[in-house]
Design an enzyme around this catalytic site. Sequence first.
Site, mmCIF file in Angstrom:
data_model
loop_
_atom_site.group_PDB
_atom_site.id
_atom_site.type_symbol
_atom_site.label_atom_id
_atom_site.label_comp_id
_atom_site.label_asym_id
_atom_site.label_seq_id
_atom_site.Cartn_x
_atom_site.Cartn_y
_atom_site.Cartn_z
ATOM 1 N N SER A 38 0.846 -1.192 0.000
ATOM 2 C CA SER A 38 0.000 0.000 0.000
ATOM 3 C C SER A 38 0.879 1.239 0.000
ATOM 4 C CB SER A 38 -0.884 -0.001 1.253
ATOM 5 O OG SER A 38 -0.080 0.322 2.379
ATOM 6 N N LYS A 39 0.219 2.374 0.119
ATOM 7 C CA LYS A 39 0.933 3.656 0.109
ATOM 8 C C LYS A 39 2.049 3.707 1.156
ATOM 9 C CE LYS A 39 -2.428 6.903 -1.750
ATOM 10 N NZ LYS A 39 -3.813 6.675 -1.288
#
Length: 513
Positions: free
Chosen positions: A266-267
């Site tokens: 993810s980010k």
Amino acid sequence: MAVRVRFAPSPTGELHVGNARTALFNWLYARRNRGVFVLRIEDTDVERSEARYEGQLMQDLRWLGLDWEEGPDHLPDRGGAYGPYRQSERLALYQRYARELIAAGSAYYCFCSPDELEKDRRAAQAAGRQQIYSGKCRALPPAEAISRKEAGETASVRLRVPDEPLRFEDLVSGTVEFSPDVIGDPILLRSNGTAAYNYAVVIDDGLMQITHVIRGDDHISNTPRQMAVYHALARLPSPATDGCDWRLPQFAHLSTILGPDHTRLSKRHGVTSLAHFRERGILPEALANYLALLGWAPSGGDREIFSLPELVEAFSLEQVSRSPAIFDPVKLHWMNRHYLKQSDPERVLDLAIPIFRAAGQIGESPGEDLRRWLRGVVELLLPAVDDLSQLPEQARVIFEYDAAASIANDENQQVLAEPGARQVIEGFAEQAQQDEELTVERFRAALDHVKKTTRQKGKSLFQPVRIALTGSPSGRQLDRLVPLLEAGSRLELPKPVKSCRQRLMEFQQAWQR
Ligand code: GLU
């Protein structure tokens, strides 16, 4: 039957590692089996879809080396026989089949309001039951439902899912089974008339004659709903079905990609968009090679370096792993270094120029002389970088020189405090400045001379000279760097490169103070 696969992204953001891997595996499977790779844009989410993302997506796929036989950019008479390839342009089809399904009794109007549904959901949650549709509108007599709809009541359309388990053989995950209790009656058309994902995807995959659905395993739980839609469509009286038999495609769900810390990528793990990798000077062949190994491995052997054609040759779905794949930037960088080393220097230079320009180290449109020189700079620095975006930092040794700062530096001070250091630098400077230009020959001769006269050798010889010329006791090979500094000083640059002579002069002046 000829293999037809599709990549079906939603244009709601940039293309990231996960989806790019899905696209790559589809493409590899199509190419391996001499099949067709379809690009379909799933833009039914009007609020989140943006045309610019569609364009960027295609650009990213092409950059990675992937092409498609059918897609939104193909005209109907040039391979676009199954179009349109944007879901937003297929609304009439979704609506038509919904009407057929209602007429056949496989789908029904649902008049439940969002509030009611939410209340049911909460009640189910509180009771620890599955939060699926209660089936309230299932039993409405069709005639009543139709007249309510015609009277203007808003209604969605739901599929009547038979009360039996749904099972399929996934090419990656093996047998997957879902009980009807977890499926519920999915929405086909929302009350505003737009198609829901689980419905549109089946209409499209069916009509586009997709044989293999290869996608992320976040869609495994959608698959039984989609199967139920296929089954209902297959039961329609044949004139309604456009000659499509609504046979189920084969499913292959690719395992989740995790970050190095083994949590879902993810980010938090940093930017993983293709645009980002491209800007950083990761080569597309390195990224494609790396992505191919995220969940796939060649049979027999642990070979890791594959060109796209070699991947096509070696790829098979049997070799795709069920276990999650770990995205490891260190390994990606290792591959990138491998491909950078192998690349045509002119190509690497073309990629590096905008990066130097963005860093302000060179100006607009470099001329031939500057290009030639820069090519030498890149060749010298390339072994020290993971990706091209690291070049400007490495190139500071060339573009920047600050004698006072280098003398003040702690690490340098230790070297300069050694008993022989001053003698080495003075001796070297004297020798080096005898000619206008410090050629490689003169550089070597000067070092030799200093070595003899000062009896310093190894580190005690090289480090003071390095500090005086570059501001650092270590770095790239000096006899390659020196000619670049000299040649650079004769070029026109936003900030002039200082020649060796000038550096030595400034260094000695600063050191005296
Ligand atoms: N638009 C869906 C996604 O991007 C496609 C899913 C599918 O391949 O069926 O996740």
